[in-house]
Design an enzyme around this catalytic site. Structure first.
Site, PDB file in Angstrom:
ATOM      1  N   HIS A 124       0.943  -1.222   0.172  1.00  0.00           N
ATOM      2  CA  HIS A 124      -0.031   0.040   0.053  1.00  0.00           C
ATOM      3  C   HIS A 124       0.896   1.295   0.056  1.00  0.00           C
ATOM      4  O   HIS A 124       0.378   2.277   0.525  1.00  0.00           O
ATOM      5  CB  HIS A 124      -0.892  -0.271   1.083  1.00  0.00           C
ATOM      6  CG  HIS A 124      -2.284  -1.041   1.060  1.00  0.00           C
ATOM      7  ND1 HIS A 124      -2.923  -1.470   2.139  1.00  0.00           N
ATOM      8  CD2 HIS A 124      -2.353  -2.085   0.137  1.00  0.00           C
ATOM      9  CE1 HIS A 124      -3.521  -2.364   1.698  1.00  0.00           C
ATOM     10  NE2 HIS A 124      -3.435  -2.884   0.265  1.00  0.00           N
ATOM     11  N   CYS A 132       6.069  10.163  -8.823  1.00  0.00           N
ATOM     12  CA  CYS A 132       5.651  11.106  -9.885  1.00  0.00           C
ATOM     13  C   CYS A 132       4.658  10.246 -10.457  1.00  0.00           C
ATOM     14  O   CYS A 132       4.667   8.791 -11.065  1.00  0.00           O
ATOM     15  CB  CYS A 132       6.802  10.965 -11.026  1.00  0.00           C
ATOM     16  SG  CYS A 132       6.293  11.657 -12.468  1.00  0.00           S
TER      17      CYS A 132
END
Ligand code: NAD
Ligand code: ZN
Length: 271
Positions: A124, A132
């Site tokens: 997670h 990015c």
């Protein structure tokens, strides 16, 4: 104290090594980070359907930016104050001594790395990293930077434009592709990082023991990992303060606190 049947089982199965661990929010509970469904958790004050989604956060920023400042501050303050507990430290010791091959975690708190575990598979993401959105390049967001960001958000909480500037400074444009960085965690409804998931499945292909610590195991695809491991011959061992969705499938289910049980296991393995 573990009963004799359980400790005999652990001694026998752990001795072969090749253990893989999966951790959930419960492993960090004793570090002061409430579990997802635990009392006094973040999600008692903030609706996860809104605050755990990117669209929700953007809409909050538009409607009431001060609320977003409160949320970001509450979210990070708990994480900034947390230190590895004996459960994280024991898992790092099991890795160092060659018992544990990798730790797959659903947590975003960086505490396994802080305890010294080297092979961490983060399903997670990590709240101390930005990614990015274009080329997926990742950069760590150090604790000091987070503290600095929280101060600036607080100072500029009355001006939406200034807040946007602060957020843009900590989530800048990428020098590689020009897209913007965002926090590298998986929000509700987003797909998991496929490279991490592939690594998790690969390491489970030849694991002897799959040790699940502090996870309710209701969130997929992480919840599918134990069955995958079991089908490939792994023994399933669980440590949880209460029975979970996995308990019936386990070869050994230990009810207790991870921060007490794991050090006991480490000590009777004579590490
Ligand atoms: P969960 O909150 O659904 O379940 C936690 C489990 O841990 C429960 O089954 C509980 O009985 C058990 N538990 C609580 N204290 C324990 C202890 N001291 N020792 C052993 N077990 C204990 O957590 P989840 O299954 O990880 O799923 C929640 C999601 O929320 C995750 O996907 C995670 O990304 C996110 N989350 C992360 C953090 C974190 O990074 N520390 C904290 C809260 C939520
Ligand atoms: Zn980029």
């Amino acid at each position: 104290m573990l009963d004799k049947k359980v400790s005999d089982f652990i001694k026998k199965s752990f001795r072969k090594g090749n253990i893989v661990c999966l951790t959930g929010a419960g492993v960090s509970g004793e570090s002061g980070i409430p579990t997802f469904r635990g009392k006094n958790g973040l999600w008692e004050s903030y609706d996860p359907e809104v605050y755990a989604t990117m669209e929700g956060l953007i809409s909050i920023f538009r409607a009431d930016p001060q609320k977003l400042v409160d949320f970001v501050s509450d979210f990070y303050t708990v994480l900034l104050n947390a230190r590895p507990n004996p459960a994280h430290i024991s898992l790092a010791a099991l890795e160092k001594t060659g018992f544990l091959n990798a730790t797959i975690t659903q947590n975003i708190d960086n505490l396994h790395q802080a305890a010294g575990t080297r092979s961490v598979i983060e399903l997670h993401g990590n709240s101390f990293r930005i990614r990015c959105v274009g080329c997926q390049r990742k950069i760590s967001l150090e604790k000091d930077r987070v503290k600095e960001m929280l101060k600036l958000l607080e100072k500029n909480r009355d001006s939406r434009i200034k807040l946007l500037k602060v957020l843009s400074r900590y989530c800048p444009r990428c020098s590689n592709c020009g897209s913007r960085y965002r926090i590298d965690i998986v929000f509700f409804g987003e797909t998991l990082p496929q490279d991490e998931l592939v690594r998790a499945y690969k390491i489970l292909d030849n694991c002897e023991v799959f040790l699940v610590v502090g996870s309710s195991l209701v969130i997929y695809p992480a919840a599918a990992l134990p069955l995958y491991a079991k089908e490939r011959g792994a023994q399933l061992v669980e440590i949880n303060t209460e029975p979970s969705a996995l308990t019936d499938m386990c070869n050994c289910s230990i009810i207790g606190k991870a921060g007490e049980i794991l050090p006991e296991i480490v000590s009777f393995l004579s590490i």
